[in-house]
Design an enzyme around this catalytic site. Structure first.
Site, mmCIF file in Angstrom:
data_model
loop_
_atom_site.group_PDB
_atom_site.id
_atom_site.type_symbol
_atom_site.label_atom_id
_atom_site.label_comp_id
_atom_site.label_asym_id
_atom_site.label_seq_id
_atom_site.Cartn_x
_atom_site.Cartn_y
_atom_site.Cartn_z
ATOM 1 N N ARG A 672 0.847 -1.165 0.422
ATOM 2 C CA ARG A 672 0.068 0.096 0.058
ATOM 3 C C ARG A 672 0.540 1.180 -0.546
ATOM 4 O O ARG A 672 1.171 2.249 0.838
ATOM 5 C CB ARG A 672 -0.761 -0.070 1.751
ATOM 6 C CG ARG A 672 -1.890 -1.169 0.948
ATOM 7 C CD ARG A 672 -2.674 -0.635 2.420
ATOM 8 N NE ARG A 672 -2.431 -0.878 3.650
ATOM 9 C CZ ARG A 672 -3.495 -0.451 4.603
ATOM 10 N NH1 ARG A 672 -5.183 -0.731 4.359
ATOM 11 N NH2 ARG A 672 -2.826 -0.256 6.140
ATOM 12 N N ASN A 697 6.574 -6.079 4.267
ATOM 13 C CA ASN A 697 5.527 -7.688 4.269
ATOM 14 C C ASN A 697 5.441 -8.587 3.078
ATOM 15 O O ASN A 697 4.834 -9.283 3.079
ATOM 16 C CB ASN A 697 4.887 -7.309 5.484
ATOM 17 C CG ASN A 697 4.931 -9.263 6.412
ATOM 18 O OD1 ASN A 697 5.955 -9.339 6.644
ATOM 19 N ND2 ASN A 697 3.900 -8.826 6.882
ATOM 20 N N ASP A 744 0.450 0.900 12.698
ATOM 21 C CA ASP A 744 0.031 0.114 11.629
ATOM 22 C C ASP A 744 0.596 1.800 10.197
ATOM 23 O O ASP A 744 0.453 3.110 10.792
ATOM 24 C CB ASP A 744 -1.653 -0.125 11.301
ATOM 25 C CG ASP A 744 -1.847 -1.657 11.890
ATOM 26 O OD1 ASP A 744 -0.126 -2.061 12.178
ATOM 27 O OD2 ASP A 744 -3.215 -1.465 12.219
ATOM 28 N N ASP A 745 0.131 0.669 8.642
ATOM 29 C CA ASP A 745 0.590 1.750 7.978
ATOM 30 C C ASP A 745 -0.649 2.792 7.578
ATOM 31 O O ASP A 745 -0.566 4.294 6.748
ATOM 32 C CB ASP A 745 1.193 1.849 6.815
ATOM 33 C CG ASP A 745 0.063 0.167 6.290
ATOM 34 O OD1 ASP A 745 -0.887 0.300 6.402
ATOM 35 O OD2 ASP A 745 0.259 -0.166 4.971
ATOM 36 N N ASP A 746 -1.848 2.524 8.716
ATOM 37 C CA ASP A 746 -3.288 3.678 8.051
ATOM 38 C C ASP A 746 -3.695 3.830 8.900
ATOM 39 O O ASP A 746 -4.638 4.405 8.686
ATOM 40 C CB ASP A 746 -3.873 2.555 7.267
ATOM 41 C CG ASP A 746 -4.196 1.048 8.692
ATOM 42 O OD1 ASP A 746 -3.772 1.085 9.215
ATOM 43 O OD2 ASP A 746 -5.366 1.021 8.435
ATOM 44 N N GLU A 832 -1.709 -11.454 16.158
ATOM 45 C CA GLU A 832 -0.159 -10.848 16.484
ATOM 46 C C GLU A 832 -0.451 -9.785 17.855
ATOM 47 O O GLU A 832 0.723 -9.959 19.018
ATOM 48 C CB GLU A 832 0.948 -10.875 15.125
ATOM 49 C CG GLU A 832 0.709 -8.947 15.649
ATOM 50 C CD GLU A 832 -0.802 -8.729 14.553
ATOM 51 O OE1 GLU A 832 -0.621 -7.899 14.136
ATOM 52 O OE2 GLU A 832 -1.629 -9.057 14.012
ATOM 53 N N ASP A 833 -1.462 -9.034 17.721
ATOM 54 C CA ASP A 833 -1.233 -8.071 18.945
ATOM 55 C C ASP A 833 -2.047 -8.455 20.088
ATOM 56 O O ASP A 833 -1.709 -8.663 21.201
ATOM 57 C CB ASP A 833 -2.380 -6.677 18.281
ATOM 58 C CG ASP A 833 -3.688 -7.463 17.922
ATOM 59 O OD1 ASP A 833 -3.840 -8.333 17.618
ATOM 60 O OD2 ASP A 833 -4.474 -7.104 17.236
ATOM 61 N N ARG A 876 -9.994 -14.009 16.054
ATOM 62 C CA ARG A 876 -9.902 -13.355 17.243
ATOM 63 C C ARG A 876 -10.323 -14.700 18.476
ATOM 64 O O ARG A 876 -9.376 -13.962 19.164
ATOM 65 C CB ARG A 876 -9.888 -12.082 16.735
ATOM 66 C CG ARG A 876 -9.334 -11.444 15.940
ATOM 67 C CD ARG A 876 -9.431 -10.089 15.848
ATOM 68 N NE ARG A 876 -8.897 -9.274 16.811
ATOM 69 C CZ ARG A 876 -7.387 -9.022 16.424
ATOM 70 N NH1 ARG A 876 -6.482 -9.391 15.768
ATOM 71 N NH2 ARG A 876 -6.739 -7.799 17.722
#
Length: 919
Positions: A672, A697, A744-746, A832-833, A876
């Site tokens: 992105r 990634n 995060d990238d967003d 992962e979080d 989750r």
């Protein structure tokens, strides 16, 4: 007069004249009216026609009254002057217009120069402010250095052994061996790195007698150990494996002693050697009994008092899982706290007991007389009485249903197979471990096996016999995981077990699970623990844990960030004169060489974590079993002249106990590019930012023509081996600060929010401090845990898509946390979080900290992420329940605490601010 009179009288006498006069008057009026009409209407028409005809009839073509073209008027004598005047004025007007346009152009250029000058002035002011801050901080640092007056540390003079390696004079009695008289420190300088040489057992005759599984497991873990070296000349320690001997081989003591003394580096007395005898069975031979081991250390599971040297030899746990990892799915959960049986015991003593059960005397009468040589018979009576009373459900069996396992004299033999014993222990709250009746037997393999199995399934060990030497007893605090009760107090055991609260019992079970996982569960943990025990005793710091080498992706920097006004988002908070220094790494940790001496048994809360925090040597697996976080600075120092609680100093500088510190942004991205570039540009000018590590990634490299923004700090783009969310938490070697902002990238965060989160994290370095909060909930109908992202008054997780945490947790997540958790993250590409929140809560036993009241932080208009998938929340839910099985309990803790600052939304003058930091 007469005529007048006649007219008044109606014309009597002159009637005809009167009528004529009237008629005459009427004719004249009519004629006059007609004439005027002719004149007014027809005369203009005739005149117009005549004039028109006259123009058309003009032979010369000149028109006097008609319209004339262009310059014809100029020929008219009366307008020539006016034409000349008009032409002159027109020319002057054209010249004035040209001058006006030229002046406007000059004015526009001057305005641009004015704007450029204003920007230059602002930049000069910022540069001046930066220089002032740098000068001020440099002066402050200089004053500190002058005040400390400390010379620069240099490596100490290395202690070296003599060329002939004569060593120390031998002790009078070999049993009197201790580190000070049997260990050669000259081979182990502080800066040596603790090199260990491991003998290859196959090169010696007794190597063929070893149990193949034990030998194979030992060789595999030795090859992977960071301390093992192939250069025997520089080794600090020499390790040799002598057992377990496979059946039916019997190795005579004289033969084994001969093999030991023939080792290439034995040097007559075996100093700095460790002889390891690992047991897989409860009846393992005590090979080293009645053998002269010289100054070599002995590590095994069975010791007699005559051969055990406290503080020198090592009591190790049995090697139950030789070549296999423990299956976490088969380990029972740690809750509910109370199980079916209060306590259980199964065992049989082969040799005959002196049966005091048949005596008429009571136990009190027996205690008043000479104490019995063996309390085992009295223990049997007491435990059977508790079982018969039915006050609590207990299970004690002193005779095996099948053939008991072989054991040493006076030792309680194990009953049944290992699987049967584990099934019973899974139903037991406590597991009784009766030490051997022979007081000279300080520890046995059977006793160590019972301890291992109890810890494995979560039954709290109750050891009857205070003379026992538990594994690694001089380092581990066994009172946090087990009860050690003298045999004479057997009548009080039932009362003691009933008095433990559920919270204390759960804490002991959790600590026991931690000890088992960290020190006993695998061959790696056993070998690493033995080496770490010796290394800690001789006060050599741990070797740095490996970091992930960052493979940088080359990229080009484009335009300077911040040129797009839409990218600027600093919030409405006056950030004040924040730090503007160039990037610098966190200070190196200077206490590595002294921490092992000063902080042996200092506990940090009741956390079950195993490690000490060393930013550059991250953990030591045998120091106290509680996690402890230590800052990177040199101690406390006053801020702002020592005025506590001063909002001015807090707003004007970073503040806190370590005023100078920066953080690293770690941003995970996947194909992105536009979203990533916008997020990077928003970081332009962010205070305290050291660098940005972009974890790329995707297997597809960035576009070659992609221009990366210049945000004033380095941007490191790291290539990963595979697409995995676990890459977010790898301890990259490019991360040079203790603080990590995982984002995060967003994610869309303002500078003031990031600054505030960083300040809060510095007050709670052992916690996850972030922005988006979530919580877990128990689903009663399905009897399982659920993940919930709804608005709530409490939370138990802070998502790492926008959160601060210590780099120490990156080591734990990548190298220490069970591999099964990372495998599930890769399987679902999710959770992962949640895994990081589980890890931190498990280590610290504290909930995370949420800052600000905002709930979502996604940038508007960004493409949808993985979290928008319908299966996201179902996965989750599964992750939480799986993680609970791995840990054995739910480590997440609820909190209704949120941190906001008084200064967060308040504009305060720099010279009149007096307020506290948090509410």
């Amino acid at each position: 007069m007469t005529g007048y009179t006649m007219l008044r009288n109606g014309g009597v006498g002159n009637g005809g004249q009167t009528c004529m006069l009237r008629w005459s008057n009427r004719i004249r009026l009519t004629w006059l009216s007609f004439t005027l009409f002719i004149i007014l209407v027809f005369f203009p028409l005739i005149a117009h026609y005549y004039l028109t005809t006259l123009d058309e009839a003009d032979e010369a073509g000149k028109r006097i009254f008609g319209p004339r073209a262009g310059n014809e008027l100029c020929e008219v004598k009366h307008v020539l002057d006016l034409c000349r005047i008009r032409e002159s004025v027109s020319e002057e007007l054209l010249q004035l217009e040209a001058k006006r346009q030229e002046l406007n152009s000059e004015i526009a250029k001057l305005n641009l120069k004015i704007e450029a000058c204003k920007k230059s002035i602002e930049n000069a002011k910022q540069d001046l402010l930066q220089l002032k801050n740098v000068i001020s901080q440099t002066e402050h640092s200089y004053k500190e250095l002058m005040a400390q007056n400390q010379p620069k540390l240099s490596l100490p003079i290395r202690l070296l052994p003599e060329k002939d390696d004569a060593g120390l004079p031998p002790p009078k009695v070999i049993r009197g061996c201790r580190l000070h008289n049997c260990f050669d420190y000259s081979r182990c300088p502080l800066t040596s790195g603790f090199p260990v040489y491991v003998y290859d057992s196959d090169q010696f005759a007794f190597g063929s007698y070893l149990d193949p599984l034990v030998k194979q497991a030992f060789q595999a873990t030795a090859r992977a150990n960071v301390y093992v070296t192939e250069n025997a000349d520089i080794a600090c320690l020499y390790v040799i494996l002598v057992g377990e001997i496979q059946e039916p081989v019997v190795l005579r003591p004289a033969e084994l002693e001969k093999h030991l003394y023939s080792l290439p580096h034995w040097r007559t007395d075996g100093h700095n050697h460790v002889i390891i005898n690992l047991s897989r069975k409860s009846d393992t031979q005590n090979l080293l009994y009645n053998i002269s081991t010289g100054r070599a250390m002995v590590a095994q599971s069975t010791f007699y008092a005559s051969q055990y040297r406290p503080g020198f030899d090592l009591v190790v746990s049995p090697l139950v899982h030789a070549m296999s990892e423990p299956n976490f799915m088969e380990i029972p959960p740690q809750v509910p706290v109370k199980r079916k049986y209060l306590f259980t015991f199964q065992g049989e003593k082969i040799e005959s007991l002196r049966s005091s059960l048949q005596e008429a005397r009571s136990f009190e009468e027996e205690m008043e007389s000479d104490p019995p040589a063996d309390y085992d018979d009295r223990i049997i009576a007491t435990l059977k009485a508790v079982q018969d009373s039915k006050l609590d459900q207990v299970l004690v069996e002193f005779t095996c249903k099948n053939q008991p396992k072989p054991s040493l004299p006076t030792e309680w033999a194990l009953c049944g197979e290992r699987e049967d014993r584990l099934e019973l222990l899974k139903l037991s709250t406590f597991a009784l471990i009766i030490t051997p009746g022979d007081p000279h037997l300080v520890i046995s393999s059977g006793c160590a096996t019972r301890l291992f199995e109890a810890l494995e399934v979560g039954a709290v060990p109750v050891v009857l016999g205070e003379q026992v030497q538990l594994p690694y007893q001089d380092m581990l605090q066994w009172n946090e995981a087990a009860l050690v009760v003298p045999k004479p107090r057997v009548t009080e055991v039932h009362f003691l077990l009933r008095s433990l609260s559920d919270s204390d019992l759960l804490a002991m079970r959790r600590q026991g699970r931690f000890l088992w996982e960290t020190y006993f569960s695998t061959a790696d943990s056993i070998f690493n623990t033995m080496l770490a025990m010796i290394r800690t005793r001789i006060q050599i710091p741990a070797a740095p844990i490996r970091e992930e080498a960052a493979a940088e992706i080359p990229h080009r920097s484009g335009k300077a960030a911040g040129t797009d006004p839409n990218m600027a988002d600093n919030g409405d908070l006056d950030l004040g004169p924040v730090e503007t220094e160039p990037p610098y790494a966190s200070p190196k940790y200077l206490r590595n060489f002294t921490l092992t001496v000063t902080d042996f048994y200092r506990s940090w809360n009741s956390a079950p974590g195993p490690f000490h925090l060393f930013p550059h040597t991250p953990f030591d697996p045998v120091l106290p079993s509680e996690a402890k976080f230590l800052g990177s600075g040199t101690g406390f120092r006053p801020i702002g002249g020592g005025a506590g609680g001063s909002g001015k100093e807090f707003q004007a500088a970073l503040g806190g106990n370590v005023p100078r510190e920066q953080f690293t942004v770690v941003m995970l991205t996947y194909e992105r590019e536009e979203v990533l570039m916008n997020s990077l540009e928003r970081l332009n000018g962010l205070p305290y930012l050291n660098k940005v590590v972009v974890v790329w990634n995707s297997p597809k490299l960035p576009s070659e023509d992609l221009l990366w923004p210049d945000i004033g700090v380095p941007i490191m783009v790291v290539r990963t081996e595979k697409n995995s969310l676990n890459n977010r938490f790898l301890p990259w070697n490019e991360i040079e600060t203790e603080a990590i902002l995982s984002i995060d990238d967003d994610a869309h965060l303002r500078h003031d929010e990031i600054m505030f989160g960083f300040r809060v994290w510095r007050e709670a370095r052992d916690r996850i401090v972030g922005f988006p909060g979530r919580y877990h909930a128990w689903d009663i109908p399905h009897q399982s845990w659920l993940y919930n992202s709804n608005y709530s008054c409490e939370l138990s997780m802070v998502l790492t898509g926008a959160a601060f945490f210590h780099k120490y947790y990156a080591y734990l997540y990548s190298y220490v946390m069970p591999q099964a958790i990372r495998d599930m993250v890769d399987e679902y590409i999710n959770c992962e979080d949640i895994a990081m929140n589980f890890l931190v809560s498990h280590i610290t036993r504290k909930p995370p900290i949420k800052v600000t009241s905002r709930w979502t932080f996604r940038c508007p208009g960004c493409p949808q992420a993985l979290s928008h998938d319908d299966s996201h929340f179902h996965e989750r839910h599964k992750c939480i329940n799986f993680f609970v099985k791995v840990y054995g309990y739910m480590p997440l803790l609820y909190t209704q605490f949120r941190v906001d600052s008084v200064l967060f939304k308040t504009r305060l003058p720099h010279d009149k601010t007096k307020c506290f930091k948090f509410i």
